[in-house]
Scaffold this motif. Structure first.
Motif: not given
Length: 275
Positions: A61, A63, A197, A201
């Protein structure tokens, strides 16, 4: 000298290395060169792959760049090992290591050095590791053969732009939303929940054909222990709240403060504390 640098970096799991004359670099922070006692010479650019199998975690969850400990820690350790060796091997020359806080425009220099090219998502891409690399350079006052290349860009399939989850709805990307301080608007909070997220991203990177090719060929993955051994692909508010100050400071998302990442996690977890 270049072969020595390449050999030292290869032993560290870094194989994309190329020189560029400082005269061909865009110098943005000249005071860093002055501090290092270097006015002319060569920047030996290199790309550090950071994507590991942990980044394929189904519940990730955050990057991919933030899955492992902050890359600045890796570079500090790397330069601590390599620079003394170079200074001993070449005592007549000066050496300094940089990443991020650099005297030169790193992505541009890396492209001109021939390490990769620019994508439509404005990221630096390599054929081997796609955009999942951290750039660094060893700057020396030695003049090394370093032909200057042209700025190259991807063909422009626009897969990255089509994959952006919020580009059509908001003025800022999802990654920027996760880093926003203070209270989020209802629309911003909805976007974070919808895409699950908590930090950053990777949508534009994940859909890039270069990434898909590198993943299929197996070259995308890093075998550098630092990025494998410190990986935490899935965060919870409980885990982040329980981190000591030292452990939290070692993560890439710490620079924005603990409250920001906790706010995002509370939103994902549906907790009232998100307010």
């Amino acid at each position: 000298m270049l072969n020595t640098v390449k050999s030292l970096l290869a032993a560290e799991g870094i194989r994309l290395v190329a020189p560029l004359s400082l005269a061909d670099c865009t110098v943005q922070k000249p005071y860093l060169l002055t501090r290092a006692g270097i006015s002319t010479g060569t920047a030996i650019l290199f790309a550090v792959p950071y994507y590991t199998t942990h980044c394929d975690h189904s519940a990730r969850n955050i990057s991919a760049y933030a899955v492992s400990a902050d890359y600045h820690g890796f570079f500090a350790s790397l330069f601590g090992r390599i620079l003394p060796v170079l200074r001993t091997a070449f005592p007549k020359h000066r050496f300094a290591g940089f990443t991020d806080h650099s005297p030169i425009a790193e992505p541009e220099a890396a492209v001109r050095a021939g390490l990769g090219f620019f994508g439509c998502n404005h990221l630096f891409l390599t054929k081997e590791h796609s955009s999942y690399v951290f750039l660094g350079e060893i700057v020396t006052d030695a003049i090394l053969p370093a032909p200057k290349g042209e700025i190259t860009v991807c063909p422009g399939c626009n897969a990255c732009q089509k994959a952006c989850p919020v580009a059509l709805d908001m003025p800022r990307c999802l990654s920027a939303l996760t880093q926003k301080k203070g209270e989020l608007t209802a629309a911003e909070a909805k976007a974070l929940r919808a895409h699950g997220i908590a930090w950053g991203c990777d949508r534009c990177q994940e859909t890039c054909p270069v990434t898909l090719s590198a993943k299929r060929d197996g070259t995308l993955y890093s075998d550098i222990p630092y990025f494998n051994d410190t990986a935490i692909p899935h965060l919870t508010s409980e885990a982040v709240a329980a981190m000591s100050e030292e452990k939290f400071a070692a993560r890439a998302y710490s620079w924005r403060g603990r409250s920001v990442i906790l706010r995002n996690l509370y939103l994902l977890e549906g907790k009232e504390d998100a307010k």
